[in-house]
Every structure is written in C-alpha cells, then in structure tokens.
Design an enzyme around this catalytic site. Structure first.
Site, PDB file in Angstrom:
ATOM      1  N   GLY A   1       0.744  -1.116   0.118  1.00 45.20           N
ATOM      2  CA  GLY A   1      -0.194   0.067   0.114  1.00 45.20           C
ATOM      3  C   GLY A   1       0.913   1.360   0.183  1.00 45.20           C
ATOM      4  O   GLY A   1       0.416   2.246  -0.208  1.00 45.20           O
ATOM      5  N   ARG A   2       2.180   1.229   0.253  1.00 45.47           N
ATOM      6  CA  ARG A   2       2.943   2.513   0.344  1.00 45.47           C
ATOM      7  C   ARG A   2       4.532   1.843  -0.009  1.00 45.47           C
ATOM      8  O   ARG A   2       5.208   2.719   0.118  1.00 45.47           O
ATOM      9  CB  ARG A   2       3.069   3.172   1.568  1.00 45.47           C
ATOM     10  CG  ARG A   2       3.076   2.130   2.910  1.00 45.47           C
ATOM     11  CD  ARG A   2       3.080   3.027   4.083  1.00 45.47           C
ATOM     12  NE  ARG A   2       3.299   2.129   5.345  1.00 45.47           N
ATOM     13  CZ  ARG A   2       3.231   2.511   6.421  1.00 45.47           C
ATOM     14  NH1 ARG A   2       3.130   3.684   6.671  1.00 45.47           N
ATOM     15  NH2 ARG A   2       3.341   1.531   7.420  1.00 45.47           N
TER      16      ARG A   2
ATOM     17  N   LYS B   1       9.724   2.529   0.976  1.00 42.72           N
ATOM     18  CA  LYS B   1       8.429   2.465   1.877  1.00 42.72           C
ATOM     19  C   LYS B   1       8.185   4.003   2.255  1.00 42.72           C
ATOM     20  O   LYS B   1       9.124   4.746   2.643  1.00 42.72           O
ATOM     21  CB  LYS B   1       9.062   1.883   3.063  1.00 42.72           C
ATOM     22  CG  LYS B   1       7.588   1.350   3.895  1.00 42.72           C
ATOM     23  CD  LYS B   1       7.814   0.731   5.009  1.00 42.72           C
ATOM     24  CE  LYS B   1       6.873   0.288   6.063  1.00 42.72           C
ATOM     25  NZ  LYS B   1       6.799  -0.465   7.253  1.00 42.72           N
TER      26      LYS B   1
ATOM     27  N   ASP C   1      -2.963   6.851   2.802  1.00 47.89           N
ATOM     28  CA  ASP C   1      -2.346   7.850   1.853  1.00 47.89           C
ATOM     29  C   ASP C   1      -1.132   7.212   1.165  1.00 47.89           C
ATOM     30  O   ASP C   1      -0.513   8.222   0.496  1.00 47.89           O
ATOM     31  CB  ASP C   1      -2.088   9.152   2.682  1.00 47.89           C
ATOM     32  CG  ASP C   1      -1.172   8.894   3.869  1.00 47.89           C
ATOM     33  OD1 ASP C   1      -0.586   7.738   3.933  1.00 47.89           O
ATOM     34  OD2 ASP C   1      -1.343   9.430   4.765  1.00 47.89           O
ATOM     35  N   GLY C   2      -0.655   6.203   1.589  1.00 49.40           N
ATOM     36  CA  GLY C   2       0.639   5.551   0.682  1.00 49.40           C
ATOM     37  C   GLY C   2       1.780   6.339   1.300  1.00 49.40           C
ATOM     38  O   GLY C   2       2.975   6.170   1.074  1.00 49.40           O
TER      39      GLY C   2
ATOM     40  N   ARG D   1      14.798   0.327   1.126  1.00 54.66           N
ATOM     41  CA  ARG D   1      15.165  -1.055   2.047  1.00 54.66           C
ATOM     42  C   ARG D   1      15.247  -2.307   0.917  1.00 54.66           C
ATOM     43  O   ARG D   1      15.008  -1.932  -0.473  1.00 54.66           O
ATOM     44  CB  ARG D   1      13.829  -1.566   2.905  1.00 54.66           C
ATOM     45  CG  ARG D   1      12.528  -1.382   2.426  1.00 54.66           C
ATOM     46  CD  ARG D   1      11.542  -1.530   3.077  1.00 54.66           C
ATOM     47  NE  ARG D   1      10.072  -2.087   2.694  1.00 54.66           N
ATOM     48  CZ  ARG D   1       9.102  -2.433   3.374  1.00 54.66           C
ATOM     49  NH1 ARG D   1       9.041  -2.420   4.728  1.00 54.66           N
ATOM     50  NH2 ARG D   1       8.096  -2.937   2.769  1.00 54.66           N
TER      51      ARG D   1
ATOM     52  N   ARG E   1       5.787 -13.099   0.726  1.00 54.40           N
ATOM     53  CA  ARG E   1       5.371 -13.536   1.756  1.00 54.40           C
ATOM     54  C   ARG E   1       4.169 -14.467   1.912  1.00 54.40           C
ATOM     55  O   ARG E   1       3.471 -14.783   0.801  1.00 54.40           O
ATOM     56  CB  ARG E   1       4.755 -12.334   2.875  1.00 54.40           C
ATOM     57  CG  ARG E   1       3.773 -11.444   2.091  1.00 54.40           C
ATOM     58  CD  ARG E   1       3.694 -10.134   2.190  1.00 54.40           C
ATOM     59  NE  ARG E   1       4.945  -9.207   1.864  1.00 54.40           N
ATOM     60  CZ  ARG E   1       5.337  -8.186   2.396  1.00 54.40           C
ATOM     61  NH1 ARG E   1       4.574  -7.852   3.510  1.00 54.40           N
ATOM     62  NH2 ARG E   1       6.409  -7.472   1.948  1.00 54.40           N
TER      63      ARG E   1
ATOM     64  N   ASP F   1       0.719 -11.774   6.316  1.00 56.43           N
ATOM     65  CA  ASP F   1       1.290 -10.853   5.115  1.00 56.43           C
ATOM     66  C   ASP F   1       2.658 -10.256   5.702  1.00 56.43           C
ATOM     67  O   ASP F   1       3.138  -9.546   5.125  1.00 56.43           O
ATOM     68  CB  ASP F   1       0.503  -9.607   5.010  1.00 56.43           C
ATOM     69  CG  ASP F   1      -0.276  -8.916   6.046  1.00 56.43           C
ATOM     70  OD1 ASP F   1      -0.793  -9.639   6.899  1.00 56.43           O
ATOM     71  OD2 ASP F   1       0.225  -7.594   6.212  1.00 56.43           O
TER      72      ASP F   1
ATOM     73  N   ASP G   1       8.533  -6.267   7.825  1.00 57.90           N
ATOM     74  CA  ASP G   1       7.844  -5.261   7.949  1.00 57.90           C
ATOM     75  C   ASP G   1       7.494  -5.080   9.442  1.00 57.90           C
ATOM     76  O   ASP G   1       6.745  -5.529  10.370  1.00 57.90           O
ATOM     77  CB  ASP G   1       6.413  -5.688   7.361  1.00 57.90           C
ATOM     78  CG  ASP G   1       6.055  -5.628   6.003  1.00 57.90           C
ATOM     79  OD1 ASP G   1       7.225  -5.183   5.265  1.00 57.90           O
ATOM     80  OD2 ASP G   1       5.202  -5.986   5.262  1.00 57.90           O
TER      81      ASP G   1
END
Length: 668
Positions: free
Chosen positions: A182-183, A204, A216-217, A268, A275, A378, A388
C-alpha cells in the site's frame, strides 16, 4: 466444485491438526515454574542467512549496478495496466486503490518528493548491495532514495519500471482480504557485482498504489526511523531480516495519523519481499494455476532451484538428529520420495524449506528477545526474514507475556507466542499448498494440472497433505528447538552439550529473570566478565548477584534483596560448575571473549529509538542518527567511535524505569 470442496476440506483438517498439536503440547507441559523454557519451546516450528557479505570489494556507482526485473518479467501483471507504458500514461488516481485479480503486481511509479533531505545511510547496506562508499553523496543516489528517479525512459519505453506487489493476509487470526504494497514500491532488482547476490530494492512511504485501500501511501518519520535502525540491527545480530539502505525526510509531506507528522521514505532491500500472504490471496480466490506458477517461481528464482531443497527425512524429525538438522539435498525436481500416505514431491520439499527457515528465524527472535508485535501472514516471509516492522521491541525485563503492540489486547503476538503463531501462519501456507503437496507423484499429470482434482482422487490427496503437514510441524519444532538451544548455549558461554542444561540452567535462568524482573539482554552481557574465581563461595555468589539488579535495586512482586541474592547465587553456582567443565580454571579470558561475540552490548531498545525520534523530529538533530546506526551495526563492541562516549554508555545502560516494556501502535 471438487476443487472448492477440497480447499474447504483441507482447511478444516489443518485447523483440526493445528488445534490438536497445541492441545497435545499443553497437556504435556510440566506445572513446575522452572519449566518456563520448555513451555515456550514446546508449543510450536530452519534457516538461511540474510545476504550479508564482507567481500571487501570497493563497489560501483549506482548507475553501474547490475539491474534486473525477474519478478515482473516472470509473473502476471495487473490486467488493467499490463505494461509500464500503460501505467505511466495513466493519471495516478486511475491506478487505484482498487481490487486487483489474476495478478501478482501492478506497475506503479513513486510519487515525487519535494526538497528531500537524506538523513542517514547504512554503510553495511551499501557494501552488501555493492555500491561504493561515498555514492550516497551524489545527486543520483539522493534522487533515487527519495523516489524522484527511476531507471525507465518514457521516450524509449526502455529500462525497468517500478511495481507494487499484490497479496492478502490473516490479521490477528481473521481473513483481511486484499492487502498488498500500500505504500511500498519496488524500483528494481540489483546484483552485487562481487558476491552475485540479488536484492529487490524498494521504497517504503513512496506514495499511493492500487493496494493503499483507504490510506495515503505515506510513512511517517517516527516509524521510518524505527525501521531504518532495527533492520540493520537485526542483521548485525545475525538474525535473518530485510535490510535498510537509507532514510530520507520528506519535509513538505505532512501525514495525518493520530496527529500531523512529517513524512519520510526508507529505501530498503531484501532477496525477496514475497510472503505467506501472497499465497493467501490466491487461495482465497481459488486461483490454483497462479498458486502453481508462484510456487515454481519461488523455488526457481527466490531459492536456488528445486535441487536446493531438502530431501525427505529418513527418520522422524528430532532436534538432536543430524539428518534433521542437515538433510541431504539435490533431489531431481521430478522425483517423489517416501512411502504412502506421505510421499513428498517437489512442492512438499519447498513447503518444508519455507517452514525450516522460519523456524530458524523465530529461534533467533526468542534467543535475543526480539518481539515483532504483529505477526500476520502478510508479515511472514517465504524466505524466513524478519519483515515489515511496526510495533516491534526488544525485551527489557524478561516477561514472556510482553507484547509491544498496544492494540494486541489478547496477547496473540506476545513474545511467548511467537513460535506457535509462526506455525499457525505456516499452516495457512499449507492450505495454499495443500493441493500441490497432496497430489504426490500425480502433480504433473495433465488432467490434474489442467482440470484439477478428480473426485475419486480427493480422499488420497487430502490424506497425503494432512500427513505431510503434520510431519512438517514436527520438523519445524525440531529445527526451532535445536537452533534455540544452540544460541542459548552460546549466550551462556558453554561449549559442550548437556541435556540437563535445558532444565537446570536455561529454564531456571529465565524463571529467575522473570520473577526478579531482571533485564534480559543485560543479564547475558554482564555474565560475560564474571569469573569462576568470583563465584567460589556462597558469599561471593551472593555479592556478585547485585551485578544483575537494576539501578534502583531489587524489583518484582514479593522480592527483597536477601531472597533475590539467594536465588541468583544458587543459579550462579550451577553455572560455575558447567563453566568449569567446559573451560577449566584458567579459561575465563577466552570464555569472556567468546561470550561477548554472542551477547550484544547494544540493542535498539524502544526508549533509545523514542529519544532518537524526539531529537531528530523535534530537536532538528542529525548526527545522532549516524551515531545510533554505528552502534546498531556493531552491537558486540565494548565501545564505538561515535564521538560521544557518555551517550554510548547511557544507551547501553540501565533502562529508565518509566521506559521499560514500552508499547506503541501499528499506526505508521
């Protein structure tokens, strides 16, 4: 319809199997307090490194770094934007957020960042990727790290176009549907010219994607600092992890979370960002063809090919068995091994390898007191990488029930539960793999591949899948236990194996730490320089016990200094006996040196990261980022070259009482 019924049947069987495994474990738990260690390890699930290198090569400029896009050239794209050109020409709002089906990614470019400021880099990351030192000072590097440069030319439509992955996941045990990057936006795959290790470079906080849902990303500076530091800290502790190359402030990006916060971008990298949730979304949609395609891609492109996977174990999995810990490999992909009903084909071998790697990683988490805080499917890597980072933390006081996630009221993701939760996630993967591993030798039969499971074959397939997954659970448990025991033996400074250590030394130490509220990491580091001559008499041992107390003295319900010193003294006597067996009377100097190689002086505790965030975000400091990164990259040192010795000792010293066991939210 047969395939739909099959998925539901396999799911029901696996859920029953998982419940049975947990129940069996709990029924066999000893009730005596000193079994704390056994409880933690029993309710389970080996492993790989995280791509670090020390090849000493000078590296190259970033423009000359070999780049590829194996992921996007091998797997199906978003059908709405099948080419980079189609995505590039589309207004960003047309890209989503929306549902994406029949695909594993969407081509999407990062949003531009105005007036970016590069706050920090990891020298170790530069080296491991293969980028020369000093390249971080160039405009090309800074533009890339801020999302303002991509290696695709719109005039020629040549190069590599960025992408965001599609996946789903179970969050806090419930199906959450489509999630995805999502971002996070991947820029390209790079190959270190010297080591030939390939990484996927990703930003990220780089802006909205089709998978942003209602977000909003963006990423806030607070969480970006945390991920930047902990990614490299875990790697330095030899814990398999995704990595962080750089941290960039987006000064004109104001991000709304609980408050308005400054935005940031973390560059990163990882050998793969795939995943368990990537398979979850395909299974939920019944896309059996794409499950097979993805599994094949993972074996051939994420791992080192089908022949790199482990052969069937010749005997039941055991934490002391060489065949379990070091299985033979090089099985031809078309071969099926074993006897009915548990014959293993190549997909079963792939499932086992994923489970083994995750067992290896969670053993490191438990041994070093790392708590992820949000182990959804995830957030569980197919390579067994720590992945994450949201509300993570290292333990301060040893408290098995601790969770750093203040939204985790049921303690699902507490430190104690991490081994069993990772196995829970792996059972979800088993559901996705169930048809492939259950097919056995028929996995390549034309009818099975094209038409699915014949009704008369379903019972045999289900039985085989159930048998294999139960066996993998035992293998997971054995690998975890073996690796955890090895790490704890190293942390306690022991060189020989004694089965009694499990209960008499390790478990008792953990029970003692919990009861007396001792600091987990400090206990091991302070134990390093305790000599056998310091512990010859009971009085000496009681005196030495004070070394492990907090600055304010003895804490913990019902404790006083006398009983605390007595408890520690009794344990120190047992430890002294084992040390003498392994090192003799004159081995203290060598033992201390070896123990310090496995017991860090510095870990990025929550209170240190919180102070770092405050000083950078509100105090405008910058140098402190490099200072903390220097310590994180060299955690086993006694001192660092940061220019601030007092700060080094403070960050490694007693945790302020009000800052112990801090918690934070998933909001980032």
């Amino acid at each position: 319809m047969v395939n739909d019924i099959l998925y539901k049947t396999i799911r029901a069987l696996l859920l029953s199997l998982f419940s049975y495994m947990l129940l069996r474990t709990f029924l066999h738990r000893p009730l005596i307090p000193k079994a704390r260690f056994a409880q933690m390890t029993a309710h389970l699930a080996n492993g790989a490194g995280n791509g670090s290198s020390n090849d000493g090569s000078a590296g190259v400029v970033i423009g000359d770094l070999p780049k590829s896009n194996t992921f996007t050239s091998s797997l199906p794209p978003d059908p709405e934007f099948k080419t980079p050109s189609a995505s590039h020409k589309a207004p960003r709002e047309d890209l989503g957020p929306r549902m994406v089906k029949g695909a594993l990614y969407t081509f999407v470019r990062p949003e531009e960042t105005s007036d970016p400021e590069l706050l920090g880099i990891s020298p170790a990351a530069l080296r491991d990727i293969g980028i020369r030192s000093g390249e971080e000072n160039t405009s090309e590097f800074k533009s890339l790290a801020a999302g303002n440069k991509i290696y695709w030319d719109p005039s020629t439509e040549k190069g590599i176009y960025p992408w965001a992955q599609c996946y789903g996941g179970y969050q806090f045990g419930s199906w959450a549907g489509q999630l995805g990057d999502g971002r996070a936006i991947s820029l390209f795959e790079s190959t270190n010219p010297s080591t030939k290790t390939r990484y996927e470079i990703q930003l990220k906080g780089a802006g909205k994607t089709p998978y942003s849902r209602f977000a909003d990303g963006k990423a806030v500076l607070r969480s970006s600092i945390r991920e930047f530091i902990v990614s490299e800290a875990l790697n330095a502790l030899r814990i398999p992890s995704t990595r962080a190359l750089s941290l960039t402030l987006a000064p004109n990006s104001r991000v709304r979370r609980e408050r308005i916060e400054p935005g940031a971008i973390v560059a990163r990298f990882a050998q793969s960002w795939l995943r368990i949730g990537t398979f979850d979304i395909l299974r939920a949609r019944g896309d059996r063809k794409l499950i097979r395609t993805l599994a094949t891609y993972v074996a051939e492109n994420v791992y080192q090919g089908w022949t790199s996977l482990p052969s069937i174990l010749p005997e039941p999995a055991s934490s002391t068995s060489s065949s379990t810990l070091h299985p033979s490999r090089n099985v031809p992909p078309e071969n099926t091994e074993g006897e009915p009903p548990g014959e293993e084909n190549r997909f079963a071998r792939l499932y086992r390898e994923i489970a083994r790697r995750n067992a290896f990683t969670v053993a490191y988490w438990q041994a070093y007191g790392f708590t992820n805080g949000v182990l959804n499917t995830d957030n569980t890597s197919l390579l067994g990488l720590s992945l994450d980072f949201g509300p993570f933390a290292f333990l301060d006081n040893f408290d098995p029930s601790y969770t750093p996630n203040h939204d985790d009221h049921a303690l699902r993701y507490s430190y104690r539960n991490q081994p069993s939760i990772i196995w829970w996630n792996l059972v979800r993967l088993g559901e996705s793999f169930g048809e492939l591993i259950g097919a056995g030798a028929k996995v390549d039969d034309e009818q099975f591949v094209d038409k699915g499971v014949a009704k008369d074959f379903a019972p045999e397939l289900i039985k085989r899948a159930e048998t294999i997954i139960e066996r993998v659970g035992e293998e997971y448990k054995a690998i975890f236990l073996a690796e955890y025991t090895r790490l704890m033996r190293k942390r306690f400074g022991l060189t020989s194996e004694d089965p009694k250590d499990f209960d008499n030394l390790f478990s008792e130490a953990l029970d003692m730490m919990e009861a007396l509220e001792l600091d987990f990491s400090h206990f091991f580091r302070r134990l390093c320089d305790v000599t056998v001559s310091d512990l010859e008499t009971d009085d000496q041992r009681k005196k030495m016990a004070g070394k492990f107390f907090h600055a304010e003295g003895v804490t913990g319900l019902g404790n006083n200094e006398e009983n605390a010193r007595t408890k520690i003294a009794v344990w120190l006597g047992k430890w002294r006996t084992r040390v003498l067996e392994d090192w003799g009377e004159d081995g203290d100097a060598q033992r201390e040196m070896e123990m310090k190689k496995g017991n860090p002086k510095f870990i990025p505790r929550s209170w240190v990261l919180d102070e770092l965030i405050q000083r950078v975000e509100h105090g405008g400091e910058r140098k402190v980022i490099d200072q903390v990164m220097e310590m994180a990259l060299n955690p086993f040192k006694d001192e660092w070259n940061t220019g601030d010795r007092q700060q080094e000792e403070r960050f490694c010293g007693d945790v302020p009482r009000q800052n112990r066991q801090m918690m934070c939210s998933c909001s980032s």
